[in-house]
Design an enzyme around this catalytic site. Structure first.
Site, PDB file in Angstrom:
ATOM      1  N   GLU A 102      -8.481   4.047  -3.263  1.00 51.92           N
ATOM      2  CA  GLU A 102      -8.689   5.107  -2.270  1.00 51.92           C
ATOM      3  C   GLU A 102      -9.113   6.363  -3.014  1.00 51.92           C
ATOM      4  O   GLU A 102      -8.355   6.884  -3.848  1.00 51.92           O
ATOM      5  CB  GLU A 102      -7.429   5.389  -1.439  1.00 51.92           C
ATOM      6  CG  GLU A 102      -7.085   4.286  -0.441  1.00 51.92           C
ATOM      7  CD  GLU A 102      -6.014   4.690   0.550  1.00 51.92           C
ATOM      8  OE1 GLU A 102      -5.903   5.900   0.861  1.00 51.92           O
ATOM      9  OE2 GLU A 102      -5.273   3.791   1.008  1.00 51.92           O
ATOM     10  N   ASN A 120       0.844  -1.191   0.000  1.00 47.68           N
ATOM     11  CA  ASN A 120       0.000   0.000   0.000  1.00 47.68           C
ATOM     12  C   ASN A 120       0.879   1.241   0.000  1.00 47.68           C
ATOM     13  O   ASN A 120       1.813   1.346   0.801  1.00 47.68           O
ATOM     14  CB  ASN A 120      -0.898   0.031   1.241  1.00 47.68           C
ATOM     15  CG  ASN A 120      -1.483   1.409   1.486  1.00 47.68           C
ATOM     16  OD1 ASN A 120      -2.412   1.829   0.807  1.00 47.68           O
ATOM     17  ND2 ASN A 120      -0.912   2.143   2.438  1.00 47.68           N
ATOM     18  N   GLU A 121       0.593   2.171  -0.891  1.00 44.41           N
ATOM     19  CA  GLU A 121       1.287   3.461  -0.932  1.00 44.41           C
ATOM     20  C   GLU A 121       2.776   3.313  -0.647  1.00 44.41           C
ATOM     21  O   GLU A 121       3.338   3.999   0.212  1.00 44.41           O
ATOM     22  CB  GLU A 121       0.623   4.444   0.038  1.00 44.41           C
ATOM     23  CG  GLU A 121      -0.786   4.820  -0.390  1.00 44.41           C
ATOM     24  CD  GLU A 121      -1.374   5.998   0.373  1.00 44.41           C
ATOM     25  OE1 GLU A 121      -0.702   6.517   1.290  1.00 44.41           O
ATOM     26  OE2 GLU A 121      -2.513   6.391   0.058  1.00 44.41           O
ATOM     27  N   TYR A 179      -7.468  11.856  -3.719  1.00 46.08           N
ATOM     28  CA  TYR A 179      -8.472  12.446  -2.833  1.00 46.08           C
ATOM     29  C   TYR A 179      -8.837  13.841  -3.325  1.00 46.08           C
ATOM     30  O   TYR A 179      -7.983  14.598  -3.795  1.00 46.08           O
ATOM     31  CB  TYR A 179      -7.946  12.537  -1.398  1.00 46.08           C
ATOM     32  CG  TYR A 179      -7.880  11.211  -0.684  1.00 46.08           C
ATOM     33  CD1 TYR A 179      -8.989  10.694  -0.015  1.00 46.08           C
ATOM     34  CD2 TYR A 179      -6.711  10.460  -0.684  1.00 46.08           C
ATOM     35  CE1 TYR A 179      -8.931   9.479   0.646  1.00 46.08           C
ATOM     36  CE2 TYR A 179      -6.637   9.238  -0.031  1.00 46.08           C
ATOM     37  CZ  TYR A 179      -7.754   8.750   0.631  1.00 46.08           C
ATOM     38  OH  TYR A 179      -7.696   7.540   1.273  1.00 46.08           O
TER      39      TYR A 179
END
Length: 510
Positions: free
Chosen positions: A313, A173-174, A259
């Site tokens: 996300e 993740n990331e 985001y």
């Protein structure tokens, strides 16, 4: 001006994957503890420690998949801490989110129980940042192996005889950030090593998802498509290849994170002017550019579209609510969030040729949540209602739309007034979802359905409110919710409506 939509039936019969409507539950703030898990001894009604009211509400969304345990939390999560008798599990510090101490009462068994209660596919994110290859391999074995082995026997000792089904697994993740601050050239090799040991113990192969880019990092996508697939150069358009017939790719999906936020100055979720309304409409439309440009790179190396884009996300990110822990990312959810949700889902629907899965962040009490809880109380957010309205698109056939619309102008800047996607289900019903980004003006809309079918009935539902910042509270939980929309005229396969200002409208034609 009247906006026009011409709906086109695609010869490709592209299907809008239900997994675009996925969710995300991280060990962050009150998402897991209090939001989902209350424990078996809680006075709040629960099933094996999991809140009944939250499960009941989420089941109405037909949630297709749930990503867990993070997020950044996954980068420091060691799964063996979360199995066995709960009283024996070690407490840990959540270093990423508030440095609170967690007792590990919600672990692998509890998560997979939640997925079974929700009737959803688990999507587990493995720890590449601080974990080992062996740890990741053993987790998959523990969950999925039906034979005799140390991990399968350990699962049985912990009360689960039969293995679970696990299709989706994230290999890190990331990793460009909280997952190790790696260069993509380094991560590409790490990914290929780790994924080698994410073995399938059943007839259904594990669907492996690689860490993809942060926002507009197109270099990351370029390297991962080249190195992750083991290809040294793009495939020329004129070449017809049968490579996948004999060689299954080592990467099934590439994860993009974006985001809708103002990094320089996080804004209030509820106190804002039209300037901020417009700003966030414009910011969220960047998702369309990101999907298009990352897809173009993927197409160079994978013209067969074998590797999916996974937007696991996405959502709004504002200041936390006053008086709450800054590390818990608890924010309210207004009509503005509903428009952001609808716009993004329309974008994903329209690019379902490459976008297979998306996961809004997050499910309960964190960021753009579906549900907010306060003790035994629970409320549904405007974003929840958009997901409920849009579920008609899940696994339906995409209908391509040509949209001619006015602009919503604020100051010297403007964005398209309407944002649209459409689909046709197996019964022949057509569903069209329309977002009106303009908070001041309704828009007449004519939709032509020639060539799609013969229709005689139309109905709709709309989500809107008088105020841009309308939101539900524990004292007023139904201030904003979908209402029937009957002002639809259908004549000669042409639908005419007036889309209310600042609204999400879904109408059905049959």
């Amino acid at each position: 001006m009247t906006s026009f939509i011409h709906v086109n039936k695609s010869e490709k019969k592209e299907v809008i994957s239900r997994h675009i409507y996925g969710h995300f539950a991280e060990h962050l703030g009150r998402c897991i503890y209090e939001g989902i898990w209350v424990g078996e001894d809680s006075s709040i009604p629960n099933t094996r420690g999991i809140r009944n009211d939250v499960v009941e509400a989420l089941r109405k969304l037909n949630i297709p998949n749930l990503r867990w345990p993070g997020g950044c939390f996954a980068d420091e999560y060691h799964w063996k801490d979360g199995i066995g008798p709960r009283e024996s599990r070690p407490s840990i510090v959540n270093n990423n989110w508030g440095k609170v101490v967690e007792n590990n009462h919600f672990g692998t068994h509890e998560f997979l129980d939640l997925c079974e209660q929700l009737d959803t596919e688990p999507y587990i994110c493995g720890n590449v940042g601080s974990g080992t290859v062996q740890e990741m391999q053993e987790w998959v074995e523990y969950i999925t192996f039906d034979g005799e082995s140390p991990m399968a026997n350990l699962r049985r000792e912990n009360g689960r005889d039969q293995p679970w089904k696990l299709k989706y697994f994230g290999v890190g993740n990331e990793n460009w950030g909280c997952g190790g601050k790696m260069r993509v050239e380094y991560y590409a090799d790490v990914y290929r090593r780790y994924q080698t040991f994410v073995r399938s113990y059943t007839d259904t192969p594990i669907y492996k998802i690689a860490c993809g880019p942060q926002e507009a990092d197109y270099h990351w996508t370029e390297v991962m498509m080249r190195e992750g697939l083991g290809r040294t150069e793009p495939i020329p358009d004129e070449v017809v290849t049968d490579i996948w017939e004999h060689h299954r790719p080592e990467m099934d999906g590439l994860a993009l994170h974006f985001y809708t936020r103002n990094r320089a100055n996080y804004d209030s979720a509820t106190e804002f002017t039209e300037e901020k309304w417009f700003d966030y409409m414009k910011r969220t439309l960047v998702m369309e550019e990101l999907v298009e440009k990352h897809t173009a790179i993927m197409d160079k190396y994978d013209p067969e579209k074998t590797v999916d884009l996974i937007v696991d996300e996405w959502g709004t990110w504002f200041k936390v609510e006053p008086g709450t822990n800054p590390g818990f990312l608890y924010q309210q959810n207004t009509l503005r969030d509903a428009l952001v949700a609808g716009i993004n889902l329309n974008i994903f629907n329209n690019r379902c040729d490459r976008v297979h899965m998306a996961n809004i962040a997050q499910m309960v009490n964190v960021l753009q949540a579906m549900i907010l809880t306060e003790g035994e109380k629970m409320i549904l957010t405007p974003s929840y209602h958009v997901f409920e309205m849009y579920k008609v698109h899940q696994d339906a056939t995409l209908l391509r739309v040509s949209v001619s619309t006015d602009t919503y102008t604020y100051g010297e800047d403007s964005v398209p007034m309407l944002n649209v996607s459409a689909s046709q289900d197996e019964s022949g019903k057509v569903h069209i979802s329309v977002c009106n980004l303009d908070p001041n003006n309704a828009e007449p809309l004519t939709c032509n359905l020639d060539g799609i079918g013969s229709f005689s009935k139309a109905s709709g539902r709309v989500l809107t409110a008088e105020a841009m910042n309308a939101h539900n509270t524990f004292s007023d939980p139904n201030r904003i919710k979908p209402e029937a929309f009957d002002e639809i005229e259908l004549k000669d396969n042409e639908v005419s409506v007036t889309v209310p200002s600042k609204s999400v409208l879904v109408f059905e034609v049959q």
